[in-house]
Design an enzyme around this catalytic site. Structure first.
Site, PDB file in Angstrom:
ATOM      1  N   GLU A   1      39.341  41.899  28.841  1.00  0.00           N
ATOM      2  CA  GLU A   1      40.155  40.891  29.564  1.00  0.00           C
ATOM      3  C   GLU A   1      39.618  39.520  29.201  1.00  0.00           C
ATOM      4  OE1 GLU A   1      40.843  41.205  33.968  1.00  0.00           O
ATOM      5  OE2 GLU A   1      40.752  39.015  33.859  1.00  0.00           O
TER       6      GLU A   1
ATOM      7  N   ASP B   1      36.056  38.765  31.420  1.00  0.00           N
ATOM      8  CA  ASP B   1      36.893  37.701  31.989  1.00  0.00           C
ATOM      9  C   ASP B   1      36.475  36.346  31.430  1.00  0.00           C
ATOM     10  OD1 ASP B   1      39.039  36.678  33.335  1.00  0.00           O
ATOM     11  OD2 ASP B   1      38.340  37.165  35.352  1.00  0.00           O
TER      12      ASP B   1
ATOM     13  N   HIS C   1      47.572  41.123  35.234  1.00  0.00           N
ATOM     14  CA  HIS C   1      46.496  40.143  35.431  1.00  0.00           C
ATOM     15  C   HIS C   1      46.853  39.243  36.608  1.00  0.00           C
ATOM     16  CE1 HIS C   1      44.039  36.589  34.721  1.00  0.00           C
ATOM     17  NE2 HIS C   1      43.223  37.382  34.047  1.00  0.00           N
TER      18      HIS C   1
END
Ligand code: MN
Length: 344
Positions: free
Chosen positions: A17, A299, A178
């Site tokens: 991600e 992230d 997301h």
């Protein structure tokens, strides 16, 4: 030890991600919410200079990012256009920017073979255009799609979006849901900054996932795969109560899906560790879902990659579990060939 020897002696690491931005995207955000009092308040703050390093890291899918990955032993990033992507723009602008984003990922994949994979951006607000772009992006080698939760307050379980789910299943593109800010109609009570990553993102994205589960729409797409970040946006923790309440309702309301929500969750969903470097949460999710449903993520650049690497290494997971979470599950889910490994 040389970098190559160090790479050979540790498990392969794929972070799934990992965000980037395009200059045209940030220009469009500036134009869409010049005063920062709308849907893009978060971006207004970032673009006003609150986090300059975030912007420069987002804009770099070249040498700087590769140098960071090399320094920390991250073999591959699965890239996605940063939230809310194109879902806040009008349909034509959204489709054009989606194409640019997917071309940018394909360009980075070609320039640094084996180091990047990508989730396609699509104009969810225009389902026929979204399907066309999914087909094109699959042809470019992108192996999933990112949907930044709601689109104008609408969710993927709604009938208009059936063609998107159908194409995702047919093209074997997992849908990574997301987070993004809540729809204005829902955001009112979120005082004290609660609409953001501290709470609102998980509430919004968890709601999206629960709508997909309870609508029964996933029964129509047995091979569709959904991915949630942030250790499943809270859902794994609630599965017992979700099943309990579902069973209670199903006894009185025959329109409820017959399958237990937890069974639908385990069949269709994977979760990632993005932004949740919490050993207790990972141990809980391993017990609840098993190692094959959990993927490692950073992230980037919103959270520090160094911390995410140190954390997962410090978990001292069994070899098989560590390999699965760090790379094996991502290779299988996103059909990333381990043969693309080109570290030298
Ligand atoms: Mn993220």
């Amino acid at each position: 030890m040389s970098e190559a020897a160090a790479a050979a002696s540790r498990p392969r690491r794929i972070a799934v991600e990992e965000a980037f931005a395009l200059p045209a995207q940030l220009d469009a955000y500036r134009a869409a919410d010049p005063r920062g009092d709308g849907d893009l308040r978060f971006w207004h703050n970032i673009l006003s200079g609150a986090f300059p390093e975030v912007v420069s890291r987002l804009l770099d899918i070249g040498e700087g990012r590769i140098a960071m990955m090399d320094a920390l032993g991250i073999d591959m990033q699965v890239l996605s256009l940063t939230s809310p992507g194109v879902q806040v723009l009008d349909a034509a602008a959204a489709d054009a920017l989606a194409r640019d984003a997917n071309d940018a990922i394909a360009g980075a994949m070609a320039r640094f073979p084996g180091r990047f994979a990508g989730l396609a951006t699509i104009a969810v607000q225009d389902p026929p255009a979204a399907v066309r772009e999914m087909e094109r992006a699959a042809g470019l080698g992108l192996t999933g799609i990112v949907v930044n939760s709601h689109t104008g307050g609408r969710y993927l379980d709604e009938p208009d979006f059936l063609p998107v789910l159908e194409a995702a299943e047919a093209l074997c593109l997992p849908v990574y849901i997301h987070p993004r800010t809540l729809p204005p109609a829902a955001a009112g009570p979120y005082a004290y900054g609660l609409e953001s990553g501290i709470w609102g993102y998980a509430a919004e994205t968890g709601l999206h996932a629960m709508r997909l589960i309870l609508s029964g729409v996933l029964d129509r797409f047995p091979d569709l795969r959904i991915v949630l970040g942030h250790m499943g946006e809270g859902i794994p923790y609630w599965l017992y109560r979700i099943d309990y309440m579902h069973a209670l309702r199903a006894r009185r309301m025959p329109d409820q899906p017959a399958t237990a929500p937890s069974a639908i969750f385990r069949r269709h969903f994977h979760i990632t560790t993005s932004g949740m470097n919490d050993p207790d949460a990972l141990r809980f999710c391993l017990a609840k879902l098993g190692p094959e449903r959990i993927l490692w993520a950073v992230d980037y650049p919103y959270q520090e990659p160094e911390e995410a690497v140190r954390w997962i290494d410090g978990m001292a997971l069994d070899d098989g579990v560590g390999i699965a979470i760090l790379a094996g599950n991502a290779e299988r889910l996103f059909r990333l060939s381990p043969l693309l490994e080109t570290r030298s």
